[in-house]
Design a protein around this motif. Structure first.
Motif, PDB file in Angstrom:
ATOM      1  N   TYR A   1       2.007  -2.842   4.301  1.00  0.00           N
ATOM      2  CA  TYR A   1       1.011  -3.070   3.256  1.00  0.00           C
ATOM      3  C   TYR A   1       0.509  -4.502   3.341  1.00  0.00           C
ATOM      4  O   TYR A   1       1.286  -5.446   3.451  1.00  0.00           O
ATOM      5  N   ASN A   2      -0.806  -4.650   3.296  1.00  0.00           N
ATOM      6  CA  ASN A   2      -1.408  -5.987   3.342  1.00  0.00           C
ATOM      7  C   ASN A   2      -2.747  -5.925   2.634  1.00  0.00           C
ATOM      8  O   ASN A   2      -3.640  -5.191   3.049  1.00  0.00           O
ATOM      9  N   GLU A   3      -2.905  -6.711   1.563  1.00  0.00           N
ATOM     10  CA  GLU A   3      -4.145  -6.640   0.788  1.00  0.00           C
ATOM     11  C   GLU A   3      -5.379  -7.047   1.596  1.00  0.00           C
ATOM     12  O   GLU A   3      -6.503  -6.680   1.270  1.00  0.00           O
ATOM     13  N   LYS A   4      -5.169  -7.788   2.686  1.00  0.00           N
ATOM     14  CA  LYS A   4      -6.295  -8.179   3.540  1.00  0.00           C
ATOM     15  C   LYS A   4      -6.846  -6.996   4.339  1.00  0.00           C
ATOM     16  O   LYS A   4      -7.925  -7.098   4.925  1.00  0.00           O
TER      17      LYS A   4
ATOM     18  N   TYR B   1      -7.482  -4.000   2.998  1.00  0.00           N
ATOM     19  CA  TYR B   1      -8.199  -3.053   2.129  1.00  0.00           C
ATOM     20  C   TYR B   1      -9.594  -2.774   2.697  1.00  0.00           C
ATOM     21  O   TYR B   1     -10.263  -3.669   3.224  1.00  0.00           O
TER      22      TYR B   1
ATOM     23  N   TYR C   1      -8.337  -5.134  -7.235  1.00  0.00           N
ATOM     24  CA  TYR C   1      -9.352  -5.523  -6.250  1.00  0.00           C
ATOM     25  C   TYR C   1     -10.706  -4.878  -6.535  1.00  0.00           C
ATOM     26  O   TYR C   1     -11.648  -5.039  -5.769  1.00  0.00           O
TER      27      TYR C   1
ATOM     28  N   SER D   1      -8.111   2.756   3.413  1.00  0.00           N
ATOM     29  CA  SER D   1      -7.206   1.606   3.338  1.00  0.00           C
ATOM     30  C   SER D   1      -5.805   2.000   3.796  1.00  0.00           C
ATOM     31  O   SER D   1      -5.128   1.237   4.507  1.00  0.00           O
TER      32      SER D   1
ATOM     33  N   GLU E   1       1.904   1.529  -2.931  1.00  0.00           N
ATOM     34  CA  GLU E   1       1.483   0.147  -3.166  1.00  0.00           C
ATOM     35  C   GLU E   1      -0.031   0.066  -3.383  1.00  0.00           C
ATOM     36  O   GLU E   1      -0.510  -0.647  -4.275  1.00  0.00           O
ATOM     37  N   ILE E   2      -0.782   0.793  -2.555  1.00  0.00           N
ATOM     38  CA  ILE E   2      -2.245   0.778  -2.677  1.00  0.00           C
ATOM     39  C   ILE E   2      -2.669   1.294  -4.044  1.00  0.00           C
ATOM     40  O   ILE E   2      -3.497   0.682  -4.731  1.00  0.00           O
TER      41      ILE E   2
ATOM     42  N   ASN F   1      -1.990  -1.128  -6.888  1.00  0.00           N
ATOM     43  CA  ASN F   1      -2.698  -2.409  -6.903  1.00  0.00           C
ATOM     44  C   ASN F   1      -4.210  -2.312  -6.773  1.00  0.00           C
ATOM     45  O   ASN F   1      -4.906  -3.318  -6.900  1.00  0.00           O
ATOM     46  N   LYS F   2      -4.734  -1.111  -6.519  1.00  0.00           N
ATOM     47  CA  LYS F   2      -6.162  -0.968  -6.199  1.00  0.00           C
ATOM     48  C   LYS F   2      -7.085  -1.523  -7.285  1.00  0.00           C
ATOM     49  O   LYS F   2      -8.140  -2.101  -6.985  1.00  0.00           O
TER      50      LYS F   2
END
Length: 279
Positions: free
Chosen positions: A83-86, A88, A45, A73, A37-38, A41-42
């Motif tokens: 997984y949580n984008e917050k 990162y 961001y 991350s 996932e990271i 989607n990296k």
């Protein structure tokens, strides 16, 4: 001799075992759902840096660039189990033209992309800031106070309180001496631990600017709001990167609440100088 070879073989085996364990862990991590996932989607961001804008002896801050630190991350999210984008963690890099490398320039605005506005109060002599504090605390906003030596020396405890409450305190470079400037700078930086010290001068003055540069400080040249009609003046000139300098006056205290409400209604965040000019 045989024992020596056996010992070398044992050490080699241990090293190989560690190597294979690390390799296996790396493969497992790369197949982990969080890691996938990271990596997917990296780039969403990532932020490119934006150079500060220099024109003559003035400057507008740029923006730091950033990239996702994949491994940090991953560890952060893995320890939380999802997984949580917050969560990162980023690596930051400053612009090619940076505010921190150009302290010999006057800061005239913040970066427009931040949609921030800073209220800057000019405090001198025996000024009473009680009413101003009540209003800004009521609206839970952070501001900056520029004070002269007389006010500073008579209100050292208040300086401490202001900085502890995340307001900024800066130095008014009018009618000062080298020793008074040195003392104010030391109290703000070393005693109260404010990250940056800011200087303010009503007009461009090379001697004042040099004094600030020598102390590794920033110097601002903001928009000076009308003392007699502050609200009208702000309505006519407001933009998202404004640094608004306000003289302490009876009229300001009457209109300050309305000024704050008006700026907020335009979608701007009211904040102190440190946050506003931070690249």
């Amino acid at each position: 001799m045989k024992k020596i070879f056996q010992f070398i073989g044992l050490i080699s085996l241990i090293c190989f075992s560690f190597f294979m364990t690390e390799k296996t862990a790396l493969v497992v991590n790369n197949m982990d759902e969080i890691m996938l996932e990271i990596k997917a989607n990296k780039d969403n961001y990532k932020r490119n840096s934006v150079d500060a804008k220099i024109e003559g002896n003035t400057i507008i801050p740029g923006i730091m660039g950033r990239e996702v630190n994949i491994n940090k991350s991953y560890k952060n999210m893995k320890s939380n189990g999802y997984y949580n984008e917050k969560l990162y963690i980023y690596d930051y890099f400053k612009p090619n033209i940076s505010l921190s490398d150009n302290k010999d320039k006057y800061i005239i605005n913040g970066n427009s992309s931040k949609r921030m506005v800073s209220l800057i109060f000019l405090i001198t002599g025996n000024d009473d800031i009680t009413d101003i504090l009540k209003i800004i605390n009521n609206y839970n906003i952070k501001v900056t106070f520029f004070v002269d030596y007389n006010w500073f020396s008579n209100n050292v405890n208040t300086i401490n309180t202001l900085i502890n409450n995340n307001h900024n305190v800066g130095i008014l470079l009018e009618n000062y001496t080298d020793s008074s400037f040195e003392w104010m700078d030391m109290v703000i930086k070393n005693v109260n631990k404010q990250n940056n010290v800011f200087c303010y001068s009503n007009s461009e003055n090379q001697e004042n600017l040099d004094s600030c540069v020598l102390k590794n400080n920033y110097t601002i040249k903001p928009f000076n709001v009308s003392k007699t009609t502050p609200l009208v003046n702000i309505k006519e000139n407001l933009s998202e990167n404004n640094l608004l300098a306000l003289e302490n006056s009876t009229q300001l205290k009457k209109e300050l609440s309305t000024i704050i409400i008006y700026i907020k209604s335009k979608g701007y965040k009211l904040t102190n100088l440190e946050e506003h000019i931070l690249e």
